[in-house]
Design an enzyme around this catalytic site. Structure first.
Site, PDB file in Angstrom:
ATOM      1  N   LYS A  49      70.523  21.319  13.085  1.00  0.00           N
ATOM      2  CA  LYS A  49      71.770  21.800  12.552  1.00  0.00           C
ATOM      3  C   LYS A  49      71.540  22.558  11.255  1.00  0.00           C
ATOM      4  O   LYS A  49      72.439  23.217  10.739  1.00  0.00           O
ATOM      5  CB  LYS A  49      72.688  20.605  12.255  1.00  0.00           C
ATOM      6  N   GLY A  50      70.351  22.426  10.700  1.00  0.00           N
ATOM      7  CA  GLY A  50      70.065  22.921   9.356  1.00  0.00           C
ATOM      8  C   GLY A  50      70.292  24.403   9.139  1.00  0.00           C
ATOM      9  O   GLY A  50      70.618  24.834   8.037  1.00  0.00           O
ATOM     10  N   GLU A 105      65.459  29.469  11.094  1.00  0.00           N
ATOM     11  CA  GLU A 105      65.216  28.079  10.669  1.00  0.00           C
ATOM     12  C   GLU A 105      65.713  27.864   9.243  1.00  0.00           C
ATOM     13  O   GLU A 105      65.759  28.805   8.455  1.00  0.00           O
ATOM     14  CB  GLU A 105      63.705  27.821  10.676  1.00  0.00           C
ATOM     15  N   LYS A 137      58.176  25.523   2.590  1.00  0.00           N
ATOM     16  CA  LYS A 137      57.505  24.498   1.770  1.00  0.00           C
ATOM     17  C   LYS A 137      56.013  24.563   2.093  1.00  0.00           C
ATOM     18  O   LYS A 137      55.455  23.670   2.729  1.00  0.00           O
ATOM     19  CB  LYS A 137      58.082  23.117   2.121  1.00  0.00           C
ATOM     20  N   PHE A 158      61.927  16.941  -1.507  1.00  0.00           N
ATOM     21  CA  PHE A 158      62.929  16.944  -0.446  1.00  0.00           C
ATOM     22  C   PHE A 158      64.194  17.612  -0.966  1.00  0.00           C
ATOM     23  O   PHE A 158      64.779  17.155  -1.952  1.00  0.00           O
ATOM     24  CB  PHE A 158      63.218  15.529   0.048  1.00  0.00           C
ATOM     25  N   VAL A 159      64.594  18.693  -0.314  1.00  0.00           N
ATOM     26  CA  VAL A 159      65.738  19.477  -0.796  1.00  0.00           C
ATOM     27  C   VAL A 159      66.927  19.350   0.143  1.00  0.00           C
ATOM     28  O   VAL A 159      66.762  19.087   1.341  1.00  0.00           O
ATOM     29  CB  VAL A 159      65.357  20.964  -0.978  1.00  0.00           C
ATOM     30  N   ASP A 165      70.088  18.657   5.132  1.00  0.00           N
ATOM     31  CA  ASP A 165      70.718  17.357   4.939  1.00  0.00           C
ATOM     32  C   ASP A 165      69.736  16.308   4.431  1.00  0.00           C
ATOM     33  O   ASP A 165      68.518  16.442   4.569  1.00  0.00           O
ATOM     34  CB  ASP A 165      71.265  16.838   6.277  1.00  0.00           C
TER      35      ASP A 165
HETATM   36  P1  IMP Z   1      58.424  20.595   9.977  1.00  0.00           P
HETATM   37  O1  IMP Z   1      58.333  20.381  11.469  1.00  0.00           O
HETATM   38  O2  IMP Z   1      57.655  19.518   9.234  1.00  0.00           O
HETATM   39  O3  IMP Z   1      58.022  21.972   9.548  1.00  0.00           O
HETATM   40  O4  IMP Z   1      59.904  20.311   9.538  1.00  0.00           O
HETATM   41  C1  IMP Z   1      60.924  21.133   9.889  1.00  0.00           C
HETATM   42  C2  IMP Z   1      62.268  20.431   9.829  1.00  0.00           C
HETATM   43  O5  IMP Z   1      62.264  19.267   8.992  1.00  0.00           O
HETATM   44  C3  IMP Z   1      63.274  21.344   9.218  1.00  0.00           C
HETATM   45  O6  IMP Z   1      63.891  22.187  10.189  1.00  0.00           O
HETATM   46  C4  IMP Z   1      64.251  20.395   8.555  1.00  0.00           C
HETATM   47  O7  IMP Z   1      65.259  20.003   9.465  1.00  0.00           O
HETATM   48  C5  IMP Z   1      63.427  19.201   8.189  1.00  0.00           C
HETATM   49  N1  IMP Z   1      63.034  19.233   6.744  1.00  0.00           N
HETATM   50  C6  IMP Z   1      61.817  19.475   6.234  1.00  0.00           C
HETATM   51  N2  IMP Z   1      61.806  19.428   4.891  1.00  0.00           N
HETATM   52  C7  IMP Z   1      63.086  19.157   4.525  1.00  0.00           C
HETATM   53  C8  IMP Z   1      63.746  19.014   3.247  1.00  0.00           C
HETATM   54  O8  IMP Z   1      63.164  19.115   2.153  1.00  0.00           O
HETATM   55  N3  IMP Z   1      65.081  18.743   3.298  1.00  0.00           N
HETATM   56  C9  IMP Z   1      65.788  18.638   4.468  1.00  0.00           C
HETATM   57  N4  IMP Z   1      65.210  18.775   5.672  1.00  0.00           N
HETATM   58  C10 IMP Z   1      63.872  19.031   5.711  1.00  0.00           C
HETATM   59 MG    MG Z   2      67.268  17.855   9.061  1.00  0.00          MG
END
Ligand code: IMP
Ligand code: MG
Length: 185
Positions: A49-50, A105, A137, A158-159, A165
């Site tokens: 949903k982000g 994304e 990140k 964590f943002v 969210d």
């Molecule tokens: P990844 O698979 O580790 O790259 O993570 C991707 C997903 O994790 C993102 O689409 C977000 O939904 C969630 N996510 C990663 N870091 C954060 C953060 O700092 N705040 C909120 N959601 C995060």
């Molecule tokens: Mg999320």
């Protein structure tokens, strides 16, 4: 009169990226996509949903014929650490074959989600496949993934806000911020 009603804003320790900065950047990215795909049609695949707020603002800056489809993937549950397992909760409604697909994304963290999605979507034979993320990140990357459009690099914290969210809350904040440590505890 003094207003003592607690609000969501009281949970925010720091605003990392202001609403104005976000909006300016989103307009810039939209303009770049317009220029890069001039004369073409695009299909935006938004990751729920982000990416919801980013998507809604971004498409208002893309003056090209476009369609939108949605994917939902499992990410962090209620915590702030990735389980490392990617699961499709909702697949696309339509085929992407022969189309110019742009994945939208909210944030790329470890890169696991995006890596999984890129592999999955490539198998469906799009004409082109690009990636657009509001936040990157990069310090936390575990898998190298190609990103074509990046809004901002963020530090390893964590943002929340602008779609992102913490345990499903704070998505409606118009800026990107970090919560007070006691909220995460
Ligand atoms: P990844 O698979 O580790 O790259 O993570 C991707 C997903 O994790 C993102 O689409 C977000 O939904 C969630 N996510 C990663 N870091 C954060 C953060 O700092 N705040 C909120 N959601 C995060
Ligand atoms: Mg999320």
């Amino acid at each position: 009169m003094l207003n003592t009603t607690p609000t969501l804003y009281d949970d925010v320790a720091e605003v990392l990226i202001s609403e104005e900065q976000v909006q300016r950047k989103v307009a810039e990215i939209g303009a770049r996509i317009c220029a890069d795909f001039a004369g073409e049609q695009i299909l935006i695949v938004a990751v729920l949903k982000g990416a919801l707020l980013f998507l809604a603002d971004l498409i208002r800056h893309i003056d090209l014929p476009l369609a939108i489809d949605f994917l939902a993937v499992s990410s962090y549950g209620a915590g702030t650490e990735s389980s490392g397992v990617v699961r499709i909760l909702k697949d696309l409604d339509e085929t992407i074959e022969h189309q110019n697909v742009i994945i939208v994304e909210d944030i790329v963290d470890s890169g696991r989600t995006l890596d999984y999605l890129l592999r999955m979507l490539r198998q469906r034979n799009p004409a082109t496949l690009h990636v657009c993320t509001l936040l990157d990140k990069r310090e936390r990357r575990e898998i190298d993934v190609p990103i074509d459009y990046v809004g901002f690099e963020v530090p390893d914290a964590f943002v929340v806000g602008y779609g992102l969210d913490y345990a499903e809350h704070y998505r409606q904040l118009p800026f990107i911020g970090v919560l007070k440590p006691e909220i995460y505890a």
